[in-house]
Design a protein around this motif. Structure first.
Motif, mmCIF file in Angstrom:
data_model
loop_
_atom_site.group_PDB
_atom_site.id
_atom_site.type_symbol
_atom_site.label_atom_id
_atom_site.label_comp_id
_atom_site.label_asym_id
_atom_site.label_seq_id
_atom_site.Cartn_x
_atom_site.Cartn_y
_atom_site.Cartn_z
ATOM 1 N N ILE A 272 17.427 97.446 48.507
ATOM 2 C CA ILE A 272 18.097 98.581 49.158
ATOM 3 C C ILE A 272 17.035 99.429 49.848
ATOM 4 O O ILE A 272 16.070 99.874 49.215
ATOM 5 N N LEU A 273 17.235 99.655 51.135
ATOM 6 C CA LEU A 273 16.419 100.597 51.886
ATOM 7 C C LEU A 273 17.342 101.720 52.334
ATOM 8 O O LEU A 273 18.322 101.479 53.056
ATOM 9 N N ASP A 274 17.032 102.916 51.902
ATOM 10 C CA ASP A 274 17.952 104.045 52.075
ATOM 11 C C ASP A 274 17.158 105.273 52.508
ATOM 12 O O ASP A 274 16.083 105.557 51.967
ATOM 13 N N THR A 275 17.676 105.988 53.487
ATOM 14 C CA THR A 275 17.054 107.249 53.892
ATOM 15 C C THR A 275 18.139 108.247 54.266
ATOM 16 O O THR A 275 19.198 107.863 54.769
ATOM 17 N N TYR A 276 17.888 109.512 53.991
ATOM 18 C CA TYR A 276 18.829 110.571 54.368
ATOM 19 C C TYR A 276 18.064 111.868 54.566
ATOM 20 O O TYR A 276 17.008 112.112 53.967
ATOM 21 N N TRP A 277 18.641 112.720 55.457
ATOM 22 C CA TRP A 277 18.005 113.972 55.838
ATOM 23 C C TRP A 277 19.044 115.077 55.925
ATOM 24 O O TRP A 277 20.199 114.825 56.285
ATOM 25 N N ASN A 278 18.612 116.280 55.600
ATOM 26 C CA ASN A 278 19.475 117.457 55.651
ATOM 27 C C ASN A 278 18.761 118.564 56.415
ATOM 28 O O ASN A 278 17.594 118.871 56.139
ATOM 29 N N TRP A 279 19.475 119.159 57.396
ATOM 30 C CA TRP A 279 18.873 120.186 58.260
ATOM 31 C C TRP A 279 19.770 121.418 58.270
ATOM 32 O O TRP A 279 20.884 121.380 58.776
ATOM 33 N N ASN A 280 19.279 122.516 57.697
ATOM 34 C CA ASN A 280 19.971 123.796 57.764
ATOM 35 C C ASN A 280 19.554 124.489 59.071
ATOM 36 O O ASN A 280 18.548 125.208 59.114
#
Length: 406
Positions: A272-280
Motif C-alpha cells: 500500500i502506498l498512501d498519501t494525504y494532505w490537509n490545508w487550512n
C-alpha cells in the motif's frame, strides 16, 4: 476627669480675646463629639477576604488522565430501496430506512508527554454498536473475533528521553493509512469514502516514532498484519510513515505498508502506498486530498489485483457553528480487490454540519455512488443499477477531558 478638663477650659475662656474664645469653643465641640462616639456601641466593618493567590507550583493543570464518552447514531434512506436493507460499499452507514446506533464508545487515556516529563501512557477505546461489526467482525482476518470485538484500541506508551524523544506504543491501534478516521466528529463528512472502507482499520504490534525535525516526524510499524489482532501466519507486516508540517496551515503524510496478509503464510504480498494532505486555507476554507495505490498477489505468479485512485475534500464555514463540506472519490478496482468485481467507482457527497454546542453535532448528508457497471441492488431481486442515492441525518455527542481530534 473630663468634667474637670471642661471647667479648666471655661476658666481660660474668660481670659481670652474673642478670636481665641472661638477657637476654644470649636475644641470643646470636638471633645463633646468624641465623648458621644465613645459612648455608642462599636459598628462592625465587614470586609470580604481577598482570594488566596496560589503559588506557581500549586496552579491546577489539565488532568493527565481523561475519561471520555462518544455516541453516534443516524437515520438513513436509500432511494434504490434495496430488498435486504443494506447499502453496498459503506463502512458505517450501512442501514436503509432504519434508526441505527453506529457506535457508543468509551475512551480512557493517559497521554504521555515528554514536555511534562510523563514518560508512560496508555489508551483504551471500548466500542459498541453497528460500527463494531465493521471494524472487528471478519473471520477472514480474525481467528477469534469475539474476544477482541469491542476493543477498538488498547495500547501502552513509553517515551524514551533520548534526543527529541523516542515514542514506542505496543498493542492494538488505529491505522494511519487513509485520511479518514473512526470518529465522525473529526471528519468533514459523516459517511466514509471507499478508501476508509478498503484500507486497514487497525493493527496489532509495535509502533515507534521520532521527530526528525520540527517539520518532519518518522514512524515505523512492526505488526501482525492488516486488521489482525491475532497473527494467523508466521509473517509480520511493516510500515514506514513520514508526517510533514511545512507550515502551520499545511500538513500531510506519506505512508508505505507491506506484508503477507493471507492465512497459512502463502507467498502473496500486499503493498500500500498512501498519501494525504490537509490545508487550512483560512478561517473559512479547508481543503484536503488523498491518493492511493494498492497491489495484492495471492501467489507470486498470480495476476495482480490493484486498487488505485483518491479523494478530494472541501469545506466552507459559513459560521463558527455551521459548515458545508463536499467529497469526490474515484476508485479503480482492477480484479475486484475491493468490491468483488472489476469496475470504476465514484462517490459524490455533500454534508452540512451544525454544531449546536461544544460536544454535539447534527449532520445532514446526501451521497451518490456511481459505477460503470450495474452493481447496486434495487427493490427488485436480481435487478441492479449503476447508481445509488442516499440521504441521512446523523447525530453525534461526545464528552470528556480529551482535547482535539480523537
Amino acid at each position: 476627669m473630663r468634667t474637670i478638663v471642661l471647667m479648666m477650659w471655661g476658666t481660660v475662656l474668660l481670659a481670652q480675646t474673642p478670636t481665641e474664645k472661638l477657637l476654644l469653643e470649636k475644641i470643646a465641640q470636638l471633645e463633646r463629639r468624641l465623648a458621644a462616639l465613645e459612648a455608642a456601641p462599636a459598628a462592625k466593618l465587614s470586609v470580604p477576604p481577598l482570594p488566596e493567590v496560589k503559588k506557581a507550583a500549586e496552579v491546577e493543570q489539565a488532568p493527565a488522565t481523561t475519561l471520555n464518552f462518544y455516541l453516534d447514531g443516524y437515520y438513513g434512506y436509500n432511494f434504490n430501496r434495496p430488498a435486504d436493507g443494506k447499502n453496498e460499499l459503506r463502512a458505517y452507514d450501512v442501514s436503509h430506512n432504519s434508526f441505527t446506533l453506529s457506535q457508543g464508545t468509551v475512551v480512557i487515556e493517559r497521554a504521555a508527554s515528554l514536555a511534562a516529563k510523563r514518560y508512560l501512557g496508555a489508551r483504551l477505546d471500548l466500542q459498541f454498536g453497528q460500527a463494531t461489526q465493521t471494524l472487528q467482525g471478519n473471520r477472514l482476518n480474525e481467528p477469534r473475533p469475539a474476544i477482541y470485538r469491542n476493543i477498538f484500541q488498547a495500547y501502552g506508551t513509553v517515551i524514551a528521553p533520548v534526543g527529541k524523544g523516542i515514542t514506542v506504543d505496543m498493542g492494538k491501534f488505529a491505522s494511519s493509512l487513509g485520511i479518514e478516521t473512526n470518529y465522525a466528529k473529526d471528519q468533514m463528512n459523516y459517511s466514509r469514502s471507499y478508501f476508509f472502507n478498503f484500507l486497514p482499520y487497525y493493527h496489532m504490534g509495535l509502533r515507534t516514532s521520532y521527530p526528525v525535525s520540527e517539520k518532519i516526524n518518522a514512524t515505523y510499524w512492526l505488526v501482525n498484519g492488516a486488521n489482525q489482532t491475532e497473527d494467523f501466519n508466521r509473517f509480520k507486516s511493516q510500515a514506514v510513515i513520514l508526517s510533514f508540517t511545512p507550515t502551520a496551515k499545511l500538513g500531510g503524510n506519506l505512508n508505505y505498508y507491506a506484508g503477507r496478509e493471507t492465512p497459512g503464510g502463502r507467498s502473496g504480498r500486499l503493498q500500500i502506498l498512501d498519501t494525504y494532505w490537509n490545508w487550512n486555507v483560512n478561517s473559512k476554507w479547508t481543503l484536503a486530498a488523498e491518493a492511493d495505490y494498492v497491489i495484492h498477489r495471492l501467489l507470486p505468479n498470480d495476476a495482480p489485483k490493484r486498487v488505485t485512485g483518491g479523494a478530494v475534500y472541501a469545506r466552507y464555514r459559513f459560521h463558527p457553528r455551521w459548515s458545508v463540506a463536499s467529497r469526490y472519490t474515484l476508485l479503480n478496482d482492477k480484479g475486484g480487490l475491493f468490491s468483488g468485481q472489476s469496475q470504476n467507482l465514484r462517490d459524490f457527497t455533500l454534508t452540512s454540519t451544525f454544531e449546536m454546542a461544544e460536544g454535539f453535532q447534527m449532520r445532514w448528508e446526501y451521497r451518490r455512488d456511481m459505477s460503470n457497471h450495474r452493481y447496486f441492488r434495487s427493490d427488485s431481486p436480481g435487478e441492479f443499477r449503476k447508481q445509488m442515492d442516499t440521504a441521512l441525518l446523523g447525530l453525534v455527542w461526545w464528552f470528556g477531558g480529551k482535547q482535539g481530534a480523537w
